[in-house]
Design an enzyme around this catalytic site. Structure first.
Site, short mmCIF file in Angstrom:
data_model
loop_
_atom_site.label_atom_id
_atom_site.label_comp_id
_atom_site.label_asym_id
_atom_site.label_seq_id
_atom_site.Cartn_x
_atom_site.Cartn_y
_atom_site.Cartn_z
N PRO A 88 42.31 95.39 63.34
CA PRO A 88 41.61 96.63 63.75
C PRO A 88 41.89 96.98 65.21
O PRO A 88 41.54 98.06 65.67
CB PRO A 88 40.13 96.28 63.54
CG PRO A 88 40.06 94.79 63.47
CD PRO A 88 41.39 94.32 62.98
N GLU A 115 37.56 85.65 61.28
CA GLU A 115 37.45 86.37 62.57
C GLU A 115 38.81 86.86 63.06
O GLU A 115 38.91 87.47 64.12
CB GLU A 115 36.80 85.46 63.63
CG GLU A 115 35.32 85.24 63.44
CD GLU A 115 34.54 86.55 63.33
OE1 GLU A 115 34.83 87.49 64.10
OE2 GLU A 115 33.67 86.65 62.45
N ARG A 153 56.85 105.57 49.81
CA ARG A 153 57.09 106.92 49.27
C ARG A 153 57.97 107.77 50.18
O ARG A 153 58.41 108.85 49.80
CB ARG A 153 55.77 107.62 48.90
CG ARG A 153 54.84 107.88 50.01
CD ARG A 153 53.45 108.19 49.50
NE ARG A 153 53.36 109.40 48.68
CZ ARG A 153 53.54 110.62 49.16
NH1 ARG A 153 53.84 110.80 50.42
NH2 ARG A 153 53.42 111.66 48.36
N ASP A 168 54.53 117.10 52.09
CA ASP A 168 53.19 116.51 52.09
C ASP A 168 52.42 116.85 53.35
O ASP A 168 53.00 117.19 54.37
CB ASP A 168 53.30 114.99 52.01
CG ASP A 168 53.55 114.53 50.59
OD1 ASP A 168 53.11 115.23 49.67
OD2 ASP A 168 54.18 113.48 50.43
N1 SAH Z 1 37.09 89.77 64.58
C1 SAH Z 1 38.12 90.77 64.48
C2 SAH Z 1 38.16 91.38 63.09
C3 SAH Z 1 38.64 90.41 62.05
S1 SAH Z 1 38.64 91.13 60.49
C4 SAH Z 1 37.84 91.88 65.49
O1 SAH Z 1 36.67 92.16 65.74
O2 SAH Z 1 38.77 92.50 65.98
C5 SAH Z 1 39.66 90.03 59.59
C6 SAH Z 1 41.07 90.52 59.33
O3 SAH Z 1 41.02 91.70 58.56
C7 SAH Z 1 41.88 90.87 60.56
O4 SAH Z 1 42.53 89.73 61.09
C8 SAH Z 1 42.87 91.86 60.01
O5 SAH Z 1 43.99 91.24 59.45
C9 SAH Z 1 42.11 92.54 58.89
N2 SAH Z 1 41.54 93.86 59.27
C10 SAH Z 1 40.23 94.17 59.38
N3 SAH Z 1 40.06 95.45 59.69
C11 SAH Z 1 41.29 96.00 59.78
C12 SAH Z 1 41.76 97.31 60.08
N4 SAH Z 1 40.95 98.31 60.37
N5 SAH Z 1 43.09 97.50 60.07
C13 SAH Z 1 43.95 96.50 59.78
N6 SAH Z 1 43.55 95.23 59.50
C14 SAH Z 1 42.24 94.98 59.49
#
Ligand code: SAH
Length: 262
Positions: A88, A115, A153, A168
């Site tokens: 994220p 995490e 795609r 698109d």
């Molecule tokens: N503790 C981290 C979040 C971990 S979530 C933080 O606060 O930044 C667990 C896993 O889910 C991450 O390592 C990632 O691979 C995936 N993930 C969660 N949300 C995501 C998002 N919005 N985009 C891409 N990967 C995501």
């Protein structure tokens, strides 16, 4: 294009690779798909892929050794590929990024869980970090699927029509026009007449207007950031004139008797 996904839940990808356009792209050798179980690279007795965080606190962190071994193995099998960490905290995925990634020889996705993953993997074993939006999921698998789907795609020959992907939403800076199919009348609602006319030029004009009005109503921010061509600006100017005429007609018809205003 070669795709590889590193995950502790490889079974999640079985239905993904085996349906719809993705399946067709695999069968037509437009893409190759492999899923790698990170756990297979764990060397301890329990094949563990996570551990508690240094410094304390709740949750677990994916540990570096199995991830590093898995990434090294996949990279050597896919030279010239980019390794993407799903997180994220990465750059937020867009159609432009999909286009950029579609130029790569291969993409290797690292899916985090818990995490997230040990920071030393983020720093030294990945080329890019991608987020699919400002929210937090329990794992990177869905993010990898989203990116793989959008990139696939765009690969030439994957979609039916030659220019399908070019028309698109987002490709030209606008949302795509409305679509209709049979039946001609559905619960009293008719398909716009022009689409039945067979008049190619008129249909194209209608589609452009539909595209512009949808973008104006749903995503005005896109219009502000797009360089419109002459035909598009002409359409907007015409709407502007139409609105001015409506307002003029309103003011000529005098004050609204119900509003109490003069
Ligand atoms: N503790 C981290 C979040 C971990 S979530 C933080 O606060 O930044 C667990 C896993 O889910 C991450 O390592 C990632 O691979 C995936 N993930 C969660 N949300 C995501 C998002 N919005 N985009 C891409 N990967 C995501």
């Amino acid at each position: 294009m070669k795709f590889a996904v590193l995950t502790i839940f490889p079974e999640l990808f079985v239905p993904f690779w085996e349906h719809g356009i993705i399946r067709r792209a695999v069968e037509g050798n437009k893409i190759s798909a492999s899923t790698v179980n990170i756990r297979d690279f764990a060397t301890d007795r329990h094949h563990s892929t996570d551990d508690s965080p240094y410094g304390g606190g709740c949750g677990m962190v994916m540990n570096a050794p199995p991830l590093a071994a898995a990434i090294r193995a996949v990279r050597s099998a896919m030279p010239g590929s980019r390794t993407i960490l799903t997180t994220p905290q990465g750059r937020v995925f867009t159609q432009d990024i999909a286009r950029e990634l579609a130029e790569s020889e291969g993409l290797i996705f690292v899916c985090g869980r818990y995490e997230g993953i040990d920071e030393r993997i983020c720093q030294d074993f990945t080329d890019d970090e991608i987020s699919i939006g400002d929210y937090v999921m329990t794992g990177g698998e869905l993010a990898a699927m989203v990116v793989i789907d959008a990139v696939t795609r765009l690969i030439p020959g994957v979609l039916g029509g030659e220019d399908s992907a070019q028309k698109d939403s987002f490709s030209q800076g606008l949302l795509e026009h409305a679509h209709y199919t049979r039946p001609r009348v559905f619960e009293g609602c008719e398909v716009p007449e022009v689409l039945l006319s067979g008049h190619h030029k008129e249909i194209e004009k209608w589609r452009l207007e539909s595209s512009l009005i949808r973008t104006f109503l749903k995503r005005r921010d896109l219009l502000k950031n797009t360089a419109l061509n002459t035909q598009e600006t002409e359409i907007l100017k015409k709407w502007c004139l139409d609105i001015e005429n409506i307002l003029r007609a309103q003011s000529l018809s005098g004050p609204d008797p119900l509003s109490g205003k003069q």
